[in-house]
Design an enzyme around this catalytic site. Structure first.
Site, PDB file in Angstrom:
ATOM      1  CB  SER A  68       6.987  -0.772 -11.600  1.00 15.07           C
ATOM      2  OG  SER A  68       7.314   0.153 -10.603  1.00 15.07           O
ATOM      3  CD  GLN A  73      13.522 -10.583 -10.936  1.00 18.18           C
ATOM      4  OE1 GLN A  73      13.401 -11.578 -10.234  1.00 18.18           O
ATOM      5  NE2 GLN A  73      14.579  -9.785 -10.872  1.00 18.18           N
ATOM      6  N   GLY A  74       8.601 -12.401 -12.138  1.00 19.64           N
ATOM      7  CA  GLY A  74       7.920 -13.691 -12.020  1.00 19.64           C
ATOM      8  C   GLY A  74       7.023 -14.040 -13.182  1.00 19.64           C
ATOM      9  N   GLY A  75       6.016 -13.216 -13.460  1.00 11.45           N
ATOM     10  CA  GLY A  75       5.143 -13.554 -14.563  1.00 11.45           C
ATOM     11  C   GLY A  75       3.768 -12.944 -14.456  1.00 11.45           C
ATOM     12  CD  GLU A 139       5.813 -15.389  -8.828  1.00  8.27           C
ATOM     13  OE1 GLU A 139       6.120 -14.508  -8.034  1.00  8.27           O
ATOM     14  OE2 GLU A 139       5.506 -15.175 -10.007  1.00  8.27           O
ATOM     15  CG  ASP A 246       5.013  11.752  -9.370  1.00  6.23           C
ATOM     16  OD1 ASP A 246       5.534  11.753  -8.241  1.00  6.23           O
ATOM     17  OD2 ASP A 246       5.673  11.813 -10.420  1.00  6.23           O
ATOM     18  CG  HIS A 267       9.612  -9.571  -3.382  1.00  6.79           C
ATOM     19  ND1 HIS A 267      10.501 -10.586  -3.112  1.00  6.79           N
ATOM     20  CD2 HIS A 267       8.903  -9.968  -4.467  1.00  6.79           C
ATOM     21  CE1 HIS A 267      10.340 -11.557  -3.996  1.00  6.79           C
ATOM     22  NE2 HIS A 267       9.373 -11.205  -4.830  1.00  6.79           N
ATOM     23  NE  ARG A 316       5.361 -11.531  -3.435  1.00  7.40           N
ATOM     24  CZ  ARG A 316       5.261 -11.093  -4.687  1.00  7.40           C
ATOM     25  NH1 ARG A 316       4.941  -9.837  -4.920  1.00  7.40           N
ATOM     26  NH2 ARG A 316       5.501 -11.894  -5.696  1.00  7.40           N
ATOM     27  CG  HIS A 377       7.671  -6.119  -4.901  1.00  9.41           C
ATOM     28  ND1 HIS A 377       8.619  -5.952  -5.889  1.00  9.41           N
ATOM     29  CD2 HIS A 377       6.776  -7.004  -5.409  1.00  9.41           C
ATOM     30  CE1 HIS A 377       8.304  -6.697  -6.939  1.00  9.41           C
ATOM     31  NE2 HIS A 377       7.185  -7.331  -6.679  1.00  9.41           N
ATOM     32  NE  ARG A 412       1.177  -7.215  -6.403  1.00 13.66           N
ATOM     33  CZ  ARG A 412       2.170  -7.914  -6.932  1.00 13.66           C
ATOM     34  NH1 ARG A 412       1.918  -8.921  -7.752  1.00 13.66           N
ATOM     35  NH2 ARG A 412       3.422  -7.615  -6.656  1.00 13.66           N
TER      36      ARG A 412
HETATM   37  C1  SIN Z   1       8.513 -11.890  -8.274  1.00 12.47           C
HETATM   38  O1  SIN Z   1       8.951 -12.281  -9.353  1.00 12.47           O
HETATM   39  O2  SIN Z   1       8.774 -12.419  -7.213  1.00 12.47           O
HETATM   40  C2  SIN Z   1       7.625 -10.695  -8.256  1.00 12.47           C
HETATM   41  C3  SIN Z   1       6.329 -11.032  -8.841  1.00 12.47           C
HETATM   42  C4  SIN Z   1       5.268 -10.099  -8.361  1.00 12.47           C
HETATM   43  O3  SIN Z   1       5.557  -9.046  -7.829  1.00 12.47           O
HETATM   44  O4  SIN Z   1       4.096 -10.454  -8.475  1.00 12.47           O
END
Ligand code: SIN
Length: 560
Positions: A68, A73-75, A139, A246, A267, A316, A377, A412
């Site tokens: 994964s 993406q985000g950071g 975010e 697994d 997500h 989220r 996600h 999270r």
């Molecule tokens: C996202 O870029 O929205 C995902 C970031 C994450 O899963 O923390």
């Protein structure tokens, strides 16, 4: 330490396999530390052990970057300055909805800045502003901009690249062996329950096993699970094909507890269209909303207005739940993300992955609203462990998404996952340098059993339908029946398809049992019959299996 209490009356017996079916091992190798998995957490363990004088073997299911991490993406979230550490911890605990471990969260927040600096020192190139300082974004759930990113929206790929380069290059020595195309089957245990290594299955053309699988034993003083989450339990997920639970399933079979596995993060915004070739849903980073994009319904009205003070940047779980409710009310399978006002230059520079993905699916975010819906996600629960990787089972550590360390609680906080992988992976390496169990003989015990792989799609579709963003008692009961009907039977096939189906079934069973037991709505676990959190349920649910010829699943309440 993992706290335990007397069993509470939330038992949901369900049949499980004691071990996977597999041919006799063809080879054996011995090491000090076996690491299973090669994302941010596993590679952080390997880089942390470099120069320790310990023999380390890392096995990974596909190639090194098949997990994964490169898809993130985000950071990476980390305190923006010394005065922000407390706020990062508070935001993390607010998102976690009462189930975080305060000490673990404070440690994550305190160690975050140094973890990012250490990664930069290893060669990771994060985006910088015109003044040369690290660029930062927001975010959902963050009270300020504190997320660093790379390549715009390709942070995970850069983290994976930098750690892989170190593990296979500058920090590689003859004491570290990396073996790709090798999946975990089961953990070996001594008579007193210590994990003593693992049975693995190797299918690598490069190693001379073209067209066949060779089972082997890796004997180790310590085994570290860094296998990621359980995404492929659901029909719609942002996770790549390798993520079939697994590590969690093997840990369960080896006597470890899965904690809070009902807390699955959905997500809010994946592209609402056919999945990519890998079967993954295309992620539309939350950072797009962090930069000002807004959610709109089928009538063009703002979805999050008045729902939460942070509106589109609410945690989220709140955004995903709201989207699911509005979709149901409006009889549609998607809503929209409106980023058009950000303009072509900003969107293309800041979100090249998202823009390219949307365009290749026929939607241009510069001129069109992007159809979105929630998808699986991240797994907030996992193998009960502390932030040094220690589980309740001697010889077994767990780091990253496979673990439940108390930093995520019931939901999270965005971009805390790469951070946790860095912090816990490095901490586990330090701990293992100081304290390795003595080598002791062990074996995989129990009757082999397996799930018919032809049932996999039925189970993952049902999980999507009935264990998704909104869960009803009727849906969960139907799922429990389906899981009983498709439960492992004695024997089972020695194939990768059967192993994955059996692991997915085991993790689904644990998830449904816990989701059925938890009669409240909290964080990412939302029930249609009880829509509020309950003080009585401000507890963890630990799931284990009873040993024996026909193992069954037991859930126990543990205080936070
Ligand atoms: C996202 O870029 O929205 C995902 C970031 C994450 O899963 O923390």
């Amino acid at each position: 330490m993992i706290a335990t209490t007397a069993p509470a009356p939330v038992v949901t017996p369900t049949r499980m396999a004691a071990r996977l079916a597999a041919p006799q091992p063809e080879w054996t190798t011995t090491c000090d530390v076996l690491v299973v998995g090669s994302g941010v957490a596993g590679l952080s363990v390997v880089t942390g052990l470099a120069g320790s004088g310990l023999d380390v073997v890392l096995v990974t299911k596909g190639v090194l970057d098949a997990g994964s991490t490169p898809w993130a993406q985000g950071g990476v979230a980390r305190a923006a300055h010394a005065d922000d550490v407390d706020a990062h911890a508070v935001d993390t605990m607010t998102a976690g909805a009462g189930l975080c471990d305060g000490a673990a969260v404070r440690r994550l927040a305190a160690e975050g800045p140094a973890a990012v600096e250490a990664l930069i020192a290893l060669g990771a190139a994060f985006d910088r502003g015109p003044d040369g300082r690290l660029a930062q974004t927001r975010e959902g759930g963050h009270s300020r901009a504190r997320i660093v990113h790379a390549g715009g929206d390709a942070t995970g790929a850069e983290v994976q690249r930098a750690l892989t380069a170190m593990a296979t290059g500058a920090l590689a020595d003859e004491r570290t062996t990396i073996v790709e195309h090798t999946c975990l089957l089961d953990l070996e245990r001594s008579d007193d329950g210590q994990v003593t290594g693992a049975l693995v299955a190797q299918a690598s053309p490069r190693l001379g096993h073209r067209g066949r699988i060779a089972v082997g034993r890796v004997l180790a003083r310590a085994t570290v699970l860094a296998t990621g989450g359980l995404g492929r339990v659901f029909a719609s997920t942002t996770n790549p094909p390798a993520v079939t639970g697994d590590g969690m399933a093997a840990a369960l079979r080896a006597g470890a507890a899965l904690r809070d596995v009902e807390f699955v993060q959905f997500h809010p915004t994946v592209f609402a269209g056919p999945p990519m070739d890998t079967g993954q849903a295309l992620l539309i980073s939350e950072a797009v909303r962090g930069e000002g994009a807004m959610l709109r319904d089928t009538y063009g009205d703002l979805v999050m207005a008045g729902v939460h003070p942070l509106a589109d940047l609410a945690p989220r779980d709140i955004v995903a739940t709201r989207i699911a409710q509005v979709m149901a009310a409006q009889g549609t399978d998607h809503l929209y993300l409106d980023a058009r006002h950000l303009g072509a230059q900003r969107l293309e520079q800041r979100f090249p992955t998202v823009v390219a993905g949307c365009r290749s699916a026929g939607v241009d975010p510069v001129t069109q609203m992007v159809p979105i819906r929630p998808a699986q996600h991240y797994s907030c629960g996992g193998v009960a462990a502390d932030l040094d990787g220690r589980t309740g089972v001697r010889g077994l550590s767990a780091v990253g998404e496979v673990a439940c360390t108390g930093v995520h609680g019931a939901n999270r906080l965005a971009s805390n996952s790469l951070l946790e992988g860095l912090v816990a992976g490095s901490a586990a390496a330090r701990t293992l340098r100081d304290d390795l169990p003595q080598r002791t003989p062990g074996d995989v015990v129990g009757e082999p059993a397996g799930v018919d792989p032809s049932t996999r799609a039925t189970v993952t579709s049902a999980m999507q339908h009935d264990a998704g963003v909104l869960r009803s008692p009727q849906g969960l009961s139907a799922l429990a029946c389906l899981l009983e009907q498709t439960a492992p039977t004695r024997g089972g096939a020695s194939t990768a398809a059967a192993w994955e189906a059996t692991n997915l079934h085991a993790v689904s069973t644990a998830l449904v049992a816990a989701a059925s037991a938890r009669t409240e709505s909290r964080g990412s676990h939302r029930r249609t019959d009880v829509t509020e959190p309950s003080e009585a349920w401000a507890v963890h649910l630990d799931t284990t299996i009873t040993p024996g010829q026909t193992p069954t699943l037991v859930s126990r309440i543990t205080p936070v």
